[in-house]
Design a protein around this motif. Structure first.
Motif, PDB file in Angstrom:
ATOM      1  N   ASP A  97       0.870  -1.170   0.000  1.00 19.21           N
ATOM      2  CA  ASP A  97       0.000   0.000   0.000  1.00 19.21           C
ATOM      3  C   ASP A  97       0.912   1.227   0.000  1.00 19.21           C
ATOM      4  O   ASP A  97       1.716   1.401   0.923  1.00 19.21           O
ATOM      5  N   ASP A  98       0.772   2.066  -1.012  1.00 19.95           N
ATOM      6  CA  ASP A  98       1.704   3.173  -1.185  1.00 19.95           C
ATOM      7  C   ASP A  98       1.665   4.145  -0.009  1.00 19.95           C
ATOM      8  O   ASP A  98       2.711   4.596   0.470  1.00 19.95           O
ATOM      9  N   ALA A  99       0.497   4.447   0.481  1.00 21.38           N
ATOM     10  CA  ALA A  99       0.388   5.392   1.593  1.00 21.38           C
ATOM     11  C   ALA A  99       1.024   4.826   2.861  1.00 21.38           C
ATOM     12  O   ALA A  99       1.698   5.548   3.613  1.00 21.38           O
ATOM     13  N   VAL A 100       0.810   3.553   3.102  1.00 22.33           N
ATOM     14  CA  VAL A 100       1.386   2.910   4.284  1.00 22.33           C
ATOM     15  C   VAL A 100       2.912   2.890   4.184  1.00 22.33           C
ATOM     16  O   VAL A 100       3.616   3.199   5.150  1.00 22.33           O
ATOM     17  N   PHE A 101       3.420   2.533   3.006  1.00 19.50           N
ATOM     18  CA  PHE A 101       4.876   2.492   2.829  1.00 19.50           C
ATOM     19  C   PHE A 101       5.485   3.878   3.057  1.00 19.50           C
ATOM     20  O   PHE A 101       6.493   4.017   3.768  1.00 19.50           O
ATOM     21  N   LYS A 102       4.892   4.904   2.468  1.00 22.09           N
ATOM     22  CA  LYS A 102       5.439   6.259   2.608  1.00 22.09           C
ATOM     23  C   LYS A 102       5.349   6.745   4.040  1.00 22.09           C
ATOM     24  O   LYS A 102       6.235   7.480   4.513  1.00 22.09           O
ATOM     25  N   HIS A 103       4.310   6.322   4.746  1.00 22.43           N
ATOM     26  CA  HIS A 103       4.201   6.676   6.159  1.00 22.43           C
ATOM     27  C   HIS A 103       5.363   6.109   6.965  1.00 22.43           C
ATOM     28  O   HIS A 103       5.994   6.810   7.759  1.00 22.43           O
ATOM     29  N   HIS A 104       5.673   4.839   6.743  1.00 24.15           N
ATOM     30  CA  HIS A 104       6.765   4.209   7.485  1.00 24.15           C
ATOM     31  C   HIS A 104       8.129   4.724   7.033  1.00 24.15           C
ATOM     32  O   HIS A 104       9.069   4.792   7.830  1.00 24.15           O
ATOM     33  N   LEU A 105       8.233   5.071   5.763  1.00 28.32           N
ATOM     34  CA  LEU A 105       9.516   5.498   5.214  1.00 28.32           C
ATOM     35  C   LEU A 105      10.087   6.693   5.969  1.00 28.32           C
ATOM     36  O   LEU A 105      11.305   6.839   6.097  1.00 28.32           O
ATOM     37  N   LYS A 106       9.210   7.529   6.500  1.00 28.02           N
ATOM     38  CA  LYS A 106       9.660   8.728   7.212  1.00 28.02           C
ATOM     39  C   LYS A 106      10.526   8.395   8.422  1.00 28.02           C
ATOM     40  O   LYS A 106      11.384   9.186   8.815  1.00 28.02           O
ATOM     41  N   THR A 107      10.296   7.240   9.021  1.00 28.73           N
ATOM     42  CA  THR A 107      11.035   6.876  10.229  1.00 28.73           C
ATOM     43  C   THR A 107      11.940   5.661  10.038  1.00 28.73           C
ATOM     44  O   THR A 107      12.444   5.107  11.014  1.00 28.73           O
ATOM     45  N   MET A 108      12.135   5.254   8.788  1.00 18.40           N
ATOM     46  CA  MET A 108      13.060   4.155   8.513  1.00 18.40           C
ATOM     47  C   MET A 108      14.493   4.689   8.412  1.00 18.40           C
ATOM     48  O   MET A 108      14.718   5.866   8.139  1.00 18.40           O
ATOM     49  N   GLU A 109      15.460   3.784   8.592  1.00 19.00           N
ATOM     50  CA  GLU A 109      16.850   4.136   8.374  1.00 19.00           C
ATOM     51  C   GLU A 109      17.033   4.546   6.908  1.00 19.00           C
ATOM     52  O   GLU A 109      16.469   3.923   6.008  1.00 19.00           O
ATOM     53  N   PRO A 110      17.823   5.569   6.640  1.00 21.55           N
ATOM     54  CA  PRO A 110      17.922   6.082   5.261  1.00 21.55           C
ATOM     55  C   PRO A 110      18.512   5.099   4.269  1.00 21.55           C
ATOM     56  O   PRO A 110      18.240   5.200   3.069  1.00 21.55           O
ATOM     57  N   GLU A 111      19.303   4.132   4.748  1.00 18.64           N
ATOM     58  CA  GLU A 111      19.971   3.221   3.818  1.00 18.64           C
ATOM     59  C   GLU A 111      19.068   2.133   3.257  1.00 18.64           C
ATOM     60  O   GLU A 111      19.492   1.362   2.400  1.00 18.64           O
ATOM     61  N   VAL A 112      17.817   2.037   3.694  1.00 22.96           N
ATOM     62  CA  VAL A 112      16.978   0.909   3.283  1.00 22.96           C
ATOM     63  C   VAL A 112      16.191   1.159   1.997  1.00 22.96           C
ATOM     64  O   VAL A 112      15.605   0.228   1.450  1.00 22.96           O
ATOM     65  N   PHE A 113      16.169   2.416   1.524  1.00 23.72           N
ATOM     66  CA  PHE A 113      15.378   2.724   0.329  1.00 23.72           C
ATOM     67  C   PHE A 113      16.069   3.818  -0.470  1.00 23.72           C
ATOM     68  O   PHE A 113      16.522   4.819   0.095  1.00 23.72           O
ATOM     69  N   ASP A 114      16.154   3.604  -1.776  1.00 25.05           N
ATOM     70  CA  ASP A 114      16.754   4.586  -2.668  1.00 25.05           C
ATOM     71  C   ASP A 114      15.639   5.379  -3.345  1.00 25.05           C
ATOM     72  O   ASP A 114      14.995   4.885  -4.277  1.00 25.05           O
ATOM     73  N   ALA A 115      15.407   6.591  -2.849  1.00 28.84           N
ATOM     74  CA  ALA A 115      14.278   7.387  -3.336  1.00 28.84           C
ATOM     75  C   ALA A 115      14.427   7.753  -4.803  1.00 28.84           C
ATOM     76  O   ALA A 115      13.435   7.842  -5.536  1.00 28.84           O
TER      77      ALA A 115
END
Length: 293
Positions: free
Chosen positions: A32-50
């Motif tokens: 779910d895109d909204a759920v993923f983006k919500h969590h992304l704010k507090t994830m470690e930066p190295e886990v996703f390449d924006a």
């Protein structure tokens, strides 16, 4: 990953490949895109390449050295296997070089633990020599879960062990060489190294526990591929054998280790490769504090 010490045991990561790899919406059917983006704010930066929109995925082996044994947990994709995409990435020499840089030779490996028998966890089990696949680590015992092995043996007999001939090339030669130990759920090498069953991603996926001097680490294999599965345990991965069971295993695992100081080391998390977790409320999630020291 910097070397980690658990009591009298050291843990190092040997990396075969790392970097942006897969789109989460392709990998998780429940995405779910909204759920993923919500969590992304507090994830470690190295886990996703924006920039690319890709999760950062690492392929690595954990080298566990106890006072008694030198152990490998999972062995990536290997070399000369002619894997189809997306497992045909180059640079396999890195894995060998990083292992040797630790002062570890193939002959010094005492045990190889495979959390499960997939293409990217068994590759360096074998080496091509004179046209035959033979054990890479000549003095090692390889620990396979007996029902995991039996399930893939059956799949191979039916001609349905994709991708490629993983069972034939990476697993069967170990048994034929007499170097396999087919283990039960409660297998313990000694008081330092044990297995925990966590089925779902594969028929009998298991985690490898490391205990020493009151401390614990767990090599979690593919129990989770990305930190989003810690936040959303029901987001099972598309390759999972049994997605519902995979989610059950994650929830059970998180409930067991949350707030205990246990170091959790999933094979595909980017450096620093894992961390210690805390419970995350009624949704049954799990927050990982990266192990940077």
């Amino acid at each position: 990953m910097k070397q980690i010490r658990i009591g009298d045991v050291t843990i190092d990561a040997v990396i075969e490949r790392e970097g942006p790899w897969r789109r989460p919406q392709d990998f998780f059917p429940a995405y779910d895109d909204a759920v993923f983006k919500h969590h992304l704010k507090t994830m470690e930066p190295e886990v996703f390449d924006a920039a690319s929109g890709l999760m950062v995925i690492t392929y690595q082996t954990f080298v566990v050295r106890t006072p008694r044994n030198t152990i490998l947990v999972d062995t990536c994709t290997g070399e000369n296997k002619d894997h189809p995409p997306p497992f045909d990435f180059p640079g396999k020499e890195r894995w060998r070089s990083e292992l040797f840089a630790l002062g570890v030779t193939f002959e010094q490996i005492d045990y190889v633990f495979c959390t499960h028998l997939h293409i990217d966890h068994t590759g360096w089990n074998t080496t091509l020599r004179d046209g035959r696949w033979v054990p890479t680590f000549p003095n090692a015992k390889y620990i396979f879960h007996k029902r995991e092995y039996a399930a893939w043996e059956e799949e191979y007999a039916k001609g349905s062990n994709p991708p490629g001939k993983v069972f034939r090339d990476n697993c069967l030669p170990i048994v034929e060489a007499g170097q396999a130990l087919l283990a039960d759920d409660d297998y313990a090498l000694d008081d330092l190294i044990t297995l925990s069953p966590t089925p779902g991603h594969s028929p009998c996926h298991c985690c490898v526990n490391i205990f020493s001097r009151g401390q614990r680490a767990v090599v979690a294999g593919d129990l989770m591929h990305h930190v989003i599965q810690c936040r959303e345990p029901d987001w099972s991965a598309r390759p999972d054998w049994d997605p519902k069971q995979s989610a059950v295993s994650r929830r059970k695992f998180f409930a067991e280790v949350a707030d205990t100081g246990t170091l959790v080391l999933p094979v595909h998390f980017p450096r620093p490769s894992g961390g210690r977790g805390e419970g995350a409320g009624a949704r049954g999630g799990f927050r990982v504090q990266a192990a940077r020291n």
